[in-house]
Design an enzyme around this catalytic site. Structure first.
Site, PDB file in Angstrom:
ATOM      1  N   ASP A 136      19.873  47.892  23.631  1.00  0.00           N
ATOM      2  CA  ASP A 136      20.041  47.554  25.041  1.00  0.00           C
ATOM      3  C   ASP A 136      21.402  47.988  25.574  1.00  0.00           C
ATOM      4  O   ASP A 136      21.858  47.498  26.610  1.00  0.00           O
ATOM      5  CB  ASP A 136      19.893  46.036  25.237  1.00  0.00           C
ATOM      6  CG  ASP A 136      18.450  45.621  25.482  1.00  0.00           C
ATOM      7  OD1 ASP A 136      17.579  46.507  25.490  1.00  0.00           O
ATOM      8  OD2 ASP A 136      18.195  44.412  25.658  1.00  0.00           O
ATOM      9  N   ASP A 289      15.847  31.618  19.664  1.00  0.00           N
ATOM     10  CA  ASP A 289      15.480  31.411  18.265  1.00  0.00           C
ATOM     11  C   ASP A 289      15.056  29.974  18.004  1.00  0.00           C
ATOM     12  O   ASP A 289      14.033  29.705  17.365  1.00  0.00           O
ATOM     13  CB  ASP A 289      16.645  31.808  17.349  1.00  0.00           C
ATOM     14  CG  ASP A 289      17.991  31.310  17.859  1.00  0.00           C
ATOM     15  OD1 ASP A 289      18.025  30.457  18.769  1.00  0.00           O
ATOM     16  OD2 ASP A 289      19.023  31.793  17.349  1.00  0.00           O
TER      17      ASP A 289
END
Length: 533
Positions: A136, A289
């Site tokens: 990214d 997460d």
């Protein structure tokens, strides 16, 4: 002559005005002290003592579990089937599961070669593994470097894919989610995730995949972090102490009791079916997460933590990087708790005790109470009792409980016991930042979804840093002042001076030392404050 006389009168007039203001403030203080301040402070002490007891019970409970785990050898190898995987004469490599390795990165100039090299060096049948680099980066030069590195490994026969997006929507969660959409992922059984500064050992997959292969309800196998730069400075040593406790105690307890713990976002292997059943990656918080782990556990999936499987990683070495990381790690869980507490309570697939563990122990005590009580009690309420001697804190809440909690936290890193005082002072300072982030998460305030990638230096920087060590001063003034830390430090100095002059509590030494710690952080970086003792 008249002008001289009026000039001489001015200082006396100012002195009189100042005395009047001081006298009026004293009168106001005496009027509100007994009916307002004393009851509020007593209530604050009571609430803080309740939170301290909650945290104390949680710490003792985890300590008892760890002792039992060590005593009875409740290792994952003894509780789950994990036979080594061997070659199948008929199927050949086709007998091995297909594994996807995801490496999300963002402008990782200093570490991209380390993570890609380590992933490409994993021992696994070459036709049963895919390395997926999710870049990214917004810097075109870094993008080109990463792409060239991927091409270099591809020329050696490694099945590596270089994937980019035209936006950064969802940050890391968005990149991982996008990576799972590629057609070649449909053939994969498991996905291992490594952040850009993580370097797994070649046998990582051989030690994790067997648990997933032989236990169909295991959804995640998590490894432990090993810090390559823990000796760089005092701040990294103190970070190591906190994170070692997290892995050796919190993760181990969760794995050994409820088969649940928070995924650390890296150095773990997911069963793709579990990931998909849980709803995949979501970017609604900064702890994607943990979000995934909670949702997967509510679907009945179990997790395993392997404490002896260590993966090299890097700790933030500047205060700015550490502050951003801690904001994300404190704000995210509080915000996730707000979003999921009712969903967890209403879930019918897990037991009542698992719900209590997740809501009360995992979220409320460890992610909310721990931050709030550390700052409010030790840095605000206890100093305030110096100014209001009518309110007393019992010795068990002032000395015994904090001492036991501190010692239990220190067991994870025995080599750093001599740094315990520095760790206490530093953690109290950082508790201000964590408490603020926790309330931002609970209230969904302005910075609730702020995501700043943690700056990484990589092993290559060590040589440069060592060569310039003699030229670079070890103490640096920060780029900007941190007002809350400076105000808290001033408040502690005031309380310490009052205690020294008029008080009977003898807290002033603690207050002065804690104030110094707040000023150090408030005035600048502590990342390179001093090399470790």
């Amino acid at each position: 002559m008249d002008r001289l006389s009026s000039t001489a009168i001015l200082p006396e007039a100012f002195q009189g005005t100042r005395d009047d203001i001081t006298q009026q403030m004293g009168i106001v203080w005496e009027q509100i002290r007994t009916p307002v301040v004393v009851p509020l402070l007593r209530l604050s002490v009571f609430l803080c003592l309740v939170m301290s007891v909650m945290l104390f019970v949680e710490k003792v409970y985890m300590a008892v579990v760890i002792v039992l785990v060590k005593l009875f050898r409740w290792r994952p190898e003894t509780r789950y089937k994990c036979e080594p995987m061997g070659d199948d004469a008929e199927l050949g490599n086709a007998g091995y599961p297909m594994v996807l390795i995801q490496i999300p990165m963002y402008n990782e100039k200093e570490v991209y070669q380390l993570s890609i090299g380590a992933a490409c060096g994993l021992s696994w049948p070459s036709d049963r593994i895919i390395i997926q680099v999710l870049d990214d980066s917004t810097d075109p030069a870094i993008k080109e470097l990463v792409q060239i590195e991927c091409q270099r490994w591809a020329s050696k026969g490694v099945n590596i894919k270089y994937e980019i997006r035209d936006n950064r929507n969802g940050y890391k969660a968005g990149a991982l989610k996008e990576g799972m959409k590629h057609s070649y992922v449909k053939h994969c059984d498991y996905v291992a995730i490594f952040d850009a500064d993580f370097q797994p050992e070649p046998d990582f997959l051989w030690r994790t995949i067997p648990f997933l292969e032989h236990n169909p309800r295991i959804g995640l196998v998590q490894g432990r972090w090993k810090f390559v730069n823990s000796n760089d400075c005092l701040m990294t040593r103190m970070q190591e102490m906190s994170l070692d406790y997290h892995f050796t105690v919190e993760q181990e307890v969760g794995s050994s009791t409820y088969a649940f713990f928070g995924f650390n976002g890296t150095a773990g292997v997911w069963r793709i079916n579990a990931l998909n059943e849980a709803g995949g990656w979501k970017d609604r918080t900064t702890v994607e997460d943990m979000d995934l782990a909670v949702r997967a556990s509510l679907k009945g999936w179990k997790f395993i933590f392997l404490g002896d499987l260590r993966v090299k990683s890097e700790l933030p070495s500047t205060l700015t990087a550490y502050r951003y990381q801690q904001h994300r790690w404190s704000c995210g869980p509080a915000n996730l708790f707000r979003k999921m507490v009712l969903e967890i309570a209403k879930n019918k697939k897990v037991t009542l005790w698992t719900k209590v563990h997740v809501i009360y122990s995992f979220f409320f005590v460890r992610k909310i109470v721990a931050h709030i009580v550390t700052f409010i009690f030790y840095c605000v309420v206890i100093p305030a009792t110096v100014l209001v001697p009518e309110v007393q804190v019992p010795k068990w809440g002032l000395v015994y409980i904090p001492s036991i909690i501190t010692l239990l936290n220190a067991v994870g890193t025995p080599r750093s016991l001599h740094l315990l005082v520095f760790w206490i002072l530093f953690e109290n300072v950082m508790s201000l930042h964590r408490t603020k982030a926790t309330f931002i998460g609970l209230l969904e305030a302005g910075r609730v979804n702020e995501w700043v990638v943690t700056e990484k230096l990589g092993d290559g920087m060590k040589t440069k840093a060592g060569a310039k060590a003699a030229k670079i001063p070890r103490i640096r003034i920060g780029e900007r002042l941190h007002l809350l830390e400076l105000l808290t430090g001033a408040y502690l100095v005031f309380c310490g001076c009052y205690d020294l002059a008029f008080g009977k509590n003898y807290y002033y030494l603690y207050l002065f030392f804690q104030a110094v710690a707040f000023f150090i952080v408030g005035f600048g970086y502590v990342g390179t404050f001093v090399p470790h003792p």
